[in-house]
Design a protein around this motif. Structure first.
Motif, PDB file in Angstrom:
ATOM      1  N   TRP A 147       0.878  -1.176   0.000  1.00  0.00           N
ATOM      2  CA  TRP A 147       0.000   0.000   0.000  1.00  0.00           C
ATOM      3  C   TRP A 147       0.907   1.215   0.000  1.00  0.00           C
ATOM      4  CZ3 TRP A 147      -5.291  -0.187   2.653  1.00  0.00           C
ATOM      5  CH2 TRP A 147      -6.027   0.975   2.381  1.00  0.00           C
ATOM      6  N   TYR A 148       1.111   1.777  -1.177  1.00  0.00           N
ATOM      7  CA  TYR A 148       2.080   2.851  -1.385  1.00  0.00           C
ATOM      8  C   TYR A 148       1.368   4.198  -1.452  1.00  0.00           C
ATOM      9  CZ  TYR A 148       4.868  -1.186  -2.571  1.00  0.00           C
ATOM     10  OH  TYR A 148       5.513  -2.393  -2.531  1.00  0.00           O
ATOM     11  N   MET A 149       1.983   5.217  -0.850  1.00  0.00           N
ATOM     12  CA  MET A 149       1.344   6.516  -0.717  1.00  0.00           C
ATOM     13  C   MET A 149       1.899   7.596  -1.644  1.00  0.00           C
ATOM     14  SD  MET A 149      -0.969   5.651   1.349  1.00  0.00           S
ATOM     15  CE  MET A 149      -1.700   7.236   1.688  1.00  0.00           C
ATOM     16  N   ASN A 150       2.819   7.224  -2.534  1.00  0.00           N
ATOM     17  CA  ASN A 150       3.324   8.195  -3.505  1.00  0.00           C
ATOM     18  C   ASN A 150       3.996   7.461  -4.662  1.00  0.00           C
ATOM     19  OD1 ASN A 150       6.208   7.812  -2.845  1.00  0.00           O
ATOM     20  ND2 ASN A 150       5.662   8.825  -0.924  1.00  0.00           N
ATOM     21  N   ARG A 151       4.258   8.216  -5.703  1.00  0.00           N
ATOM     22  CA  ARG A 151       4.824   7.640  -6.926  1.00  0.00           C
ATOM     23  C   ARG A 151       6.190   7.012  -6.664  1.00  0.00           C
ATOM     24  NH1 ARG A 151       4.939  11.769 -11.490  1.00  0.00           N
ATOM     25  NH2 ARG A 151       6.363  12.839 -10.120  1.00  0.00           N
ATOM     26  N   ILE A 152       7.010   7.645  -5.844  1.00  0.00           N
ATOM     27  CA  ILE A 152       8.368   7.127  -5.593  1.00  0.00           C
ATOM     28  C   ILE A 152       8.301   5.752  -4.937  1.00  0.00           C
ATOM     29  CG2 ILE A 152      10.487   7.511  -4.271  1.00  0.00           C
ATOM     30  CD1 ILE A 152       9.999  10.551  -4.743  1.00  0.00           C
ATOM     31  N   SER A 153       7.460   5.599  -3.928  1.00  0.00           N
ATOM     32  CA  SER A 153       7.375   4.292  -3.268  1.00  0.00           C
ATOM     33  C   SER A 153       6.634   3.272  -4.139  1.00  0.00           C
ATOM     34  CB  SER A 153       6.727   4.414  -1.886  1.00  0.00           C
ATOM     35  OG  SER A 153       5.397   4.868  -1.979  1.00  0.00           O
ATOM     36  N   ALA A 154       5.652   3.721  -4.933  1.00  0.00           N
ATOM     37  CA  ALA A 154       4.904   2.808  -5.799  1.00  0.00           C
ATOM     38  C   ALA A 154       5.801   2.201  -6.872  1.00  0.00           C
ATOM     39  CB  ALA A 154       3.728   3.531  -6.445  1.00  0.00           C
ATOM     40  N   ARG A 155       6.916   2.838  -7.148  1.00  0.00           N
ATOM     41  CA  ARG A 155       7.874   2.304  -8.113  1.00  0.00           C
ATOM     42  C   ARG A 155       8.307   0.894  -7.706  1.00  0.00           C
ATOM     43  NH1 ARG A 155      12.959   1.260  -9.357  1.00  0.00           N
ATOM     44  NH2 ARG A 155      13.879   2.056 -11.286  1.00  0.00           N
ATOM     45  N   GLU A 156       8.415   0.667  -6.394  1.00  0.00           N
ATOM     46  CA  GLU A 156       8.801  -0.656  -5.872  1.00  0.00           C
ATOM     47  C   GLU A 156       7.808  -1.728  -6.326  1.00  0.00           C
ATOM     48  OE1 GLU A 156       8.909  -2.863  -1.542  1.00  0.00           O
ATOM     49  OE2 GLU A 156       9.365  -0.736  -1.602  1.00  0.00           O
ATOM     50  N   LEU A 157       6.518  -1.409  -6.270  1.00  0.00           N
ATOM     51  CA  LEU A 157       5.500  -2.368  -6.695  1.00  0.00           C
ATOM     52  C   LEU A 157       5.633  -2.658  -8.185  1.00  0.00           C
ATOM     53  CD1 LEU A 157       2.441  -3.613  -5.846  1.00  0.00           C
ATOM     54  CD2 LEU A 157       1.888  -1.902  -7.567  1.00  0.00           C
ATOM     55  N   VAL A 158       5.734  -1.607  -8.998  1.00  0.00           N
ATOM     56  CA  VAL A 158       5.809  -1.796 -10.446  1.00  0.00           C
ATOM     57  C   VAL A 158       7.048  -2.605 -10.823  1.00  0.00           C
ATOM     58  CG1 VAL A 158       6.081  -0.612 -12.664  1.00  0.00           C
ATOM     59  CG2 VAL A 158       4.441   0.253 -10.965  1.00  0.00           C
ATOM     60  N   ALA A 159       8.202  -2.239 -10.281  1.00  0.00           N
ATOM     61  CA  ALA A 159       9.436  -2.969 -10.597  1.00  0.00           C
ATOM     62  C   ALA A 159       9.315  -4.433 -10.168  1.00  0.00           C
ATOM     63  CB  ALA A 159      10.634  -2.303  -9.935  1.00  0.00           C
ATOM     64  N   GLY A 160       8.744  -4.677  -8.988  1.00  0.00           N
ATOM     65  CA  GLY A 160       8.548  -6.049  -8.527  1.00  0.00           C
ATOM     66  C   GLY A 160       7.593  -6.830  -9.418  1.00  0.00           C
ATOM     67  N   ASP A 161       6.512  -6.169  -9.836  1.00  0.00           N
ATOM     68  CA  ASP A 161       5.570  -6.819 -10.752  1.00  0.00           C
ATOM     69  C   ASP A 161       6.263  -7.197 -12.049  1.00  0.00           C
ATOM     70  OD1 ASP A 161       3.514  -6.474  -8.947  1.00  0.00           O
ATOM     71  OD2 ASP A 161       2.434  -4.977 -10.124  1.00  0.00           O
ATOM     72  N   TRP A 162       7.019  -6.270 -12.593  1.00  0.00           N
ATOM     73  CA  TRP A 162       7.677  -6.518 -13.875  1.00  0.00           C
ATOM     74  C   TRP A 162       8.726  -7.615 -13.774  1.00  0.00           C
ATOM     75  CZ3 TRP A 162       8.620  -1.150 -16.622  1.00  0.00           C
ATOM     76  CH2 TRP A 162       7.386  -0.534 -16.849  1.00  0.00           C
ATOM     77  N   GLU A 163       9.339  -7.744 -12.606  1.00  0.00           N
ATOM     78  CA  GLU A 163      10.377  -8.774 -12.443  1.00  0.00           C
ATOM     79  C   GLU A 163       9.796 -10.169 -12.273  1.00  0.00           C
ATOM     80  OE1 GLU A 163      14.323  -7.062 -10.427  1.00  0.00           O
ATOM     81  OE2 GLU A 163      12.535  -6.803  -9.179  1.00  0.00           O
ATOM     82  N   GLY A 164       8.641 -10.294 -11.618  1.00  0.00           N
ATOM     83  CA  GLY A 164       8.255 -11.665 -11.322  1.00  0.00           C
ATOM     84  C   GLY A 164       6.787 -11.954 -11.121  1.00  0.00           C
ATOM     85  N   TRP A 165       5.913 -10.975 -11.333  1.00  0.00           N
ATOM     86  CA  TRP A 165       4.507 -11.230 -11.021  1.00  0.00           C
ATOM     87  C   TRP A 165       3.850 -12.114 -12.057  1.00  0.00           C
ATOM     88  CZ3 TRP A 165      -0.133  -7.400 -11.258  1.00  0.00           C
ATOM     89  CH2 TRP A 165      -1.167  -7.863 -10.447  1.00  0.00           C
TER      90      TRP A 165
END
Length: 186
Positions: free
Chosen positions: A52-70
């Motif tokens: 549960w990310y509260m800004n674009r900078i922290s949400a980057r972690e979700l996107v990068a993680g999704d792209w790597e292995g989701w």
């Protein structure tokens, strides 16, 4: 181009990013989001915790993680609901995440158990119950085949800024018919 067409164009850019999953493009992809975008992944339980990310900078972690292995995210762009009023829009779409998971998952689950066993915050009973549940799920699911296709719900709120439409809030969620995976204990 009207607002709904512009929003659909933004959603196509979002889909293209998740289709290509080029990690060198994550930073430019994040420009699709407002600076204070709130992004809630499937593991999001409370703000600023887990996914549960509260800004674009922290949400980057979700996107990068999704792209790597989701897995392979596919929004149903043809049947999604797109609404807008002035400078605010909202969308809802069904989607799928597809991933091939083979027998190597047995070994990766055993590796997970090794690290899980060392968690000092859980009792022996909690550890054993979690291991049994996860182990049973692993065996059950892998015996059903190596291609996993999960149904997903995708909702988002968009705002129109000077440089176009951007995601202000986004939520990924899995539907469930059994007990939810997360249970809050009092």
């Amino acid at each position: 181009m009207n607002s709904q067409d512009e929003i659909r164009s933004l959603l196509q850019k979002f889909q293209d990013g998740y289709t290509q999953r080029d990690l060198s493009q994550v930073d430019s992809f994040m420009e699709l989001f407002t600076a204070d975008a709130e992004v809630i992944g499937t593991n999001g339980i409370k703000p600023n915790m887990d996914e549960w990310y509260m800004n674009r900078i922290s949400a980057r972690e979700l996107v990068a993680g999704d792209w790597e292995g989701w897995g392979d995210l596919r929004l149903d762009l043809d049947s999604m609901s797109v609404q807008s009023r002035e400078d605010v829009g909202w969308v809802a779409a069904s989607a799928t995440v597809t991933k091939t998971i083979g027998p190597e998952n047995y070994q990766s689950y055993l590796e997970f158990i090794k690290t899980f066993l060392n968690d000092p915050n859980l009792s022996a009973e909690q550890k054993l119950l979690h291991i049994l549940r996860g182990g049973t799920n692993t065996v059950y699911e892998l015996r059903r085949g190596e291609s996993f296709v999960w149904a997903l719900r995708f909702t988002a709120v968009l705002v129109h800024e000077t440089d176009g439409w951007k995601f202000a809030q986004m939520n990924f969620s899995f539907p469930t018919i059994y007990f939810p995976d997360v249970r809050l204990m009092g």
